[in-house]
Design a protein around this motif. Structure first.
Motif, mmCIF file in Angstrom:
data_model
loop_
_atom_site.group_PDB
_atom_site.id
_atom_site.type_symbol
_atom_site.label_atom_id
_atom_site.label_comp_id
_atom_site.label_asym_id
_atom_site.label_seq_id
_atom_site.Cartn_x
_atom_site.Cartn_y
_atom_site.Cartn_z
ATOM 1 N N ALA A 46 30.329 22.426 54.107
ATOM 2 C CA ALA A 46 29.626 23.696 54.327
ATOM 3 C C ALA A 46 30.436 24.885 53.832
ATOM 4 C CB ALA A 46 29.312 23.857 55.811
ATOM 5 N N ALA A 47 31.776 24.797 53.906
ATOM 6 C CA ALA A 47 32.617 25.919 53.486
ATOM 7 C C ALA A 47 32.450 26.231 52.007
ATOM 8 C CB ALA A 47 34.085 25.607 53.789
ATOM 9 N N GLN A 48 32.039 25.231 51.226
ATOM 10 C CA GLN A 48 31.929 25.435 49.781
ATOM 11 C C GLN A 48 30.596 26.038 49.363
ATOM 12 O OE1 GLN A 48 33.874 22.114 47.363
ATOM 13 N NE2 GLN A 48 33.683 21.151 49.375
ATOM 14 N N TRP A 49 29.638 26.126 50.299
ATOM 15 C CA TRP A 49 28.344 26.693 49.950
ATOM 16 C C TRP A 49 28.489 28.140 49.453
ATOM 17 C CZ3 TRP A 49 24.641 28.994 54.069
ATOM 18 C CH2 TRP A 49 23.516 29.551 53.439
ATOM 19 N N LEU A 50 29.149 28.981 50.242
ATOM 20 C CA LEU A 50 29.280 30.403 49.905
ATOM 21 C C LEU A 50 30.714 30.767 49.517
ATOM 22 C CD1 LEU A 50 27.036 31.850 52.757
ATOM 23 C CD2 LEU A 50 26.413 31.497 50.372
ATOM 24 N N GLU A 51 31.471 29.783 49.085
ATOM 25 C CA GLU A 51 32.876 30.012 48.760
ATOM 26 C C GLU A 51 33.038 31.078 47.677
ATOM 27 O OE1 GLU A 51 36.782 27.366 47.420
ATOM 28 O OE2 GLU A 51 34.780 26.493 47.406
ATOM 29 N N TYR A 52 32.197 31.037 46.662
ATOM 30 C CA TYR A 52 32.300 32.012 45.570
ATOM 31 C C TYR A 52 31.399 33.218 45.792
ATOM 32 C CZ TYR A 52 34.616 28.114 43.297
ATOM 33 O OH TYR A 52 35.469 27.085 43.017
ATOM 34 N N ALA A 53 30.241 32.998 46.417
ATOM 35 C CA ALA A 53 29.329 34.112 46.667
ATOM 36 C C ALA A 53 29.941 35.140 47.604
ATOM 37 C CB ALA A 53 28.022 33.591 47.260
ATOM 38 N N SER A 54 30.832 34.699 48.516
ATOM 39 C CA SER A 54 31.448 35.631 49.464
ATOM 40 C C SER A 54 32.503 36.518 48.808
ATOM 41 C CB SER A 54 32.079 34.855 50.633
ATOM 42 O OG SER A 54 33.094 33.986 50.161
ATOM 43 N N LEU A 104 37.533 33.503 55.811
ATOM 44 C CA LEU A 104 38.829 33.256 55.184
ATOM 45 C C LEU A 104 38.856 33.503 53.671
ATOM 46 C CD1 LEU A 104 39.947 30.048 57.111
ATOM 47 C CD2 LEU A 104 40.535 32.438 57.571
ATOM 48 N N THR A 105 37.759 33.195 52.971
ATOM 49 C CA THR A 105 37.782 33.336 51.509
ATOM 50 C C THR A 105 38.089 34.761 51.061
ATOM 51 O OG1 THR A 105 36.194 31.507 51.333
ATOM 52 C CG2 THR A 105 36.526 32.877 49.386
ATOM 53 N N PRO A 106 37.445 35.811 51.634
ATOM 54 C CA PRO A 106 37.798 37.168 51.217
ATOM 55 C C PRO A 106 39.228 37.577 51.594
ATOM 56 C CG PRO A 106 35.653 37.127 52.304
ATOM 57 C CD PRO A 106 36.302 35.811 52.579
ATOM 58 N N PHE A 214 35.001 43.262 54.705
ATOM 59 C CA PHE A 214 33.984 43.724 55.650
ATOM 60 C C PHE A 214 32.718 42.879 55.523
ATOM 61 C CE2 PHE A 214 30.272 46.708 56.192
ATOM 62 C CZ PHE A 214 30.274 46.689 57.575
ATOM 63 N N ALA A 215 32.317 42.586 54.279
ATOM 64 C CA ALA A 215 31.148 41.735 54.055
ATOM 65 C C ALA A 215 31.372 40.349 54.662
ATOM 66 C CB ALA A 215 30.856 41.622 52.561
ATOM 67 N N GLY A 216 32.584 39.843 54.527
ATOM 68 C CA GLY A 216 32.897 38.538 55.116
ATOM 69 C C GLY A 216 32.786 38.546 56.622
ATOM 70 N N ARG A 217 33.226 39.657 57.238
ATOM 71 C CA ARG A 217 33.141 39.742 58.706
ATOM 72 C C ARG A 217 31.690 39.870 59.165
ATOM 73 N NH1 ARG A 217 37.979 42.754 57.851
ATOM 74 N NH2 ARG A 217 36.840 44.721 57.787
ATOM 75 N N VAL A 218 30.878 40.580 58.373
ATOM 76 C CA VAL A 218 29.448 40.663 58.703
ATOM 77 C C VAL A 218 28.811 39.272 58.613
ATOM 78 C CG1 VAL A 218 27.212 41.606 58.004
ATOM 79 C CG2 VAL A 218 29.244 43.068 57.953
ATOM 80 N N GLY A 219 29.168 38.527 57.562
ATOM 81 C CA GLY A 219 28.669 37.161 57.432
ATOM 82 C C GLY A 219 29.128 36.281 58.582
ATOM 83 N N LEU A 220 30.365 36.491 59.014
ATOM 84 C CA LEU A 220 30.877 35.744 60.169
ATOM 85 C C LEU A 220 30.041 36.034 61.408
ATOM 86 C CD1 LEU A 220 33.111 33.977 61.484
ATOM 87 C CD2 LEU A 220 34.391 36.103 61.873
ATOM 88 N N LEU A 221 29.643 37.290 61.582
ATOM 89 C CA LEU A 221 28.796 37.645 62.725
ATOM 90 C C LEU A 221 27.437 36.951 62.641
ATOM 91 C CD1 LEU A 221 29.455 41.458 63.322
ATOM 92 C CD2 LEU A 221 29.886 39.574 64.899
ATOM 93 N N PHE A 222 26.916 36.790 61.409
ATOM 94 C CA PHE A 222 25.669 36.037 61.252
ATOM 95 C C PHE A 222 25.804 34.666 61.915
ATOM 96 C CE2 PHE A 222 24.202 38.009 56.928
ATOM 97 C CZ PHE A 222 24.006 39.217 57.566
ATOM 98 N N ILE A 223 26.902 33.982 61.591
ATOM 99 C CA ILE A 223 27.074 32.596 62.021
ATOM 100 C C ILE A 223 27.407 32.514 63.513
ATOM 101 C CG2 ILE A 223 28.284 30.448 61.579
ATOM 102 C CD1 ILE A 223 26.517 31.555 59.272
#
Length: 378
Positions: A46-54, A104-106, A214-223
């Motif tokens: 699952a980590a590789q799904w948005l690895e580059y998009a993030s 973590l990726t960002p 910041f975008a990564g943290r927003v995505g983290l809040l999604f999950i």
């Protein structure tokens, strides 16, 4: 039955019914090892799904490619998910994997001005993922088992002994009007969630300079919001069995929160976007398992694995379509109107959800079984 004695007197003879021989069952401690291996694999997957998009902004700059090319790293994941969806299940570890990717990726790959520094960060990311997935592969090859020598329960033993069906259940499912409507609404909702998650980095960076973390943290809040909401909704459904009402509420909340995010991004308020993102995650993330349970209810006694597989496969198909369309709309009419278009789709989905007949067949079967058990008691 009666028998004749020497004096021709009929004597009743009781013949006991045949006793069903129960299969031999055993619960093995090794199941915890198998579960651990599965969790390790699912996290890496699952980590590789948005690895580059993030980190879309960094990848486009370093590799000199378009953002559309980066979007396809997510789209390819969804396409392969469709192929290998059967049998399907909704697993918490996949949510955790996506959360780790957002978080973590960002942080690992920074938006340096020096391309050599970016290359070093990317190399660390690649080496880590290569090592992690190699470890998962070795564990699966050496430790993972297809099934234990003996089944863990009588139910599982009977299921294993049954002749598997595939075509007939599909025909019955696609003739079910409620399931067809749910399949459409489920695809619309999760498709938009997948597309929005893929394009989140690009959307946030339109308003927040150097905002990839910041975008990564927003995505983290999604999950995280989705996981908390899923547990909460599970408790609610267990007590109320209000599947349609819960599904409808989550759908409407998703539309409202996405509309809020659309205009709060322009406010450039981190707190406001965090709050709206958390609500969006709670509604969308909770809808994923709730929708699957609703599908199991209205299609009982069909296999939950087949029902879930169809719903999840459909959501990946719409995820691919919405990601392509969403990215195109952002370029053509701008992010605000592109988001509004997605909100309109969710509003339509809410209306379609409202007309699904809440025929809770599984609950009715459970209640009938309980009543029969009470009637049979002396």
């Amino acid at each position: 039955m009666t028998a004749l004695t020497g004096g021709y007197t009929e004597v009743p003879v009781h013949v006991p019914p045949p006793v069903e021989e129960l299969p031999q069952c055993k619960v093995y401690r090794r199941r915890w090892l198998i579960l651990t291996v599965f969790i390790i694999f699912s996290l890496g997957n699952a980590a590789q799904w948005l690895e580059y998009a993030s980190i879309s902004n960094v990848v486009t700059k370093f590799y000199n490619v378009s953002s559309y090319a980066v979007d396809w790293t997510s789209i390819i994941f969804m396409l392969t998910y469709i192929i290998f969806i059967f049998p399907a299940s909704c697993c918490l570890t996949k949510w955790l994997g996506v959360a780790l990717s957002f978080l973590l990726t960002p942080v690992v790959v920074r938006n340096h001005s020096n391309m050599d520094d970016v290359g070093s960060d990317l190399a660390r990311l690649y080496y880590f993922m290569a090592g992690y997935t190699t470890l998962a592969f070795i564990l699966i090859v050496t430790l993972f088992q297809d099934k234990p020598p003996l089944p863990p329960s009588v139910v599982v033993a009977k299921r294993n002994a049954a002749v598997p069906e595939f075509i007939a259940p599909l025909k019955r499912l696609f003739k079910n009007p409620g399931f067809n409507l749910l399949m459409l609404t489920y695809g619309l909702s999760l498709g938009i969630f997948n597309a929005f998650s893929t394009l989140l980095n690009q959307l946030v960076l339109l308003y927040f300079e150097d905002g990839q973390e910041f975008a990564g943290r927003v995505g983290l809040l999604f999950i995280v919001g989705g996981m908390v909401g899923s547990v909460t909704c599970g408790v609610i459904l267990d007590k109320t069995h209000r599947f349609k009402e819960t599904t409808l509420t989550l759908y409407a909340l998703a539309a409202a929160s996405l509309l809020a995010i659309t205009f709060l991004l322009a406010s450039r308020s981190h707190t406001a976007v965090y709050i709206a993102g958390a609500v969006f995650g709670i509604s969308m993330g909770s809808y994923l398992p709730v929708g699957l349970e609703f599908g199991a209810e209205i299609t009982y006694p069909e296999s939950e694995g087949t029902t879930s597989g169809i719903l999840l496969a459909g959501s990946q198909i719409t995820g691919v379509l919405f990601t392509v369309a969403y990215a195109w709309l952002i370029k053509v009419i701008g992010d605000v109107w592109a988001n509004v278009a997605m909100v309109v789709v969710l509003v339509v989905g809410t209306g379609l959800t409202a007309i699904i007949k809440p025929d809770l067949k599984r609950q009715a079967a459970n209640m009938a079984a309980l009543h029969k058990q009470k009637d049979d008691e002396p």
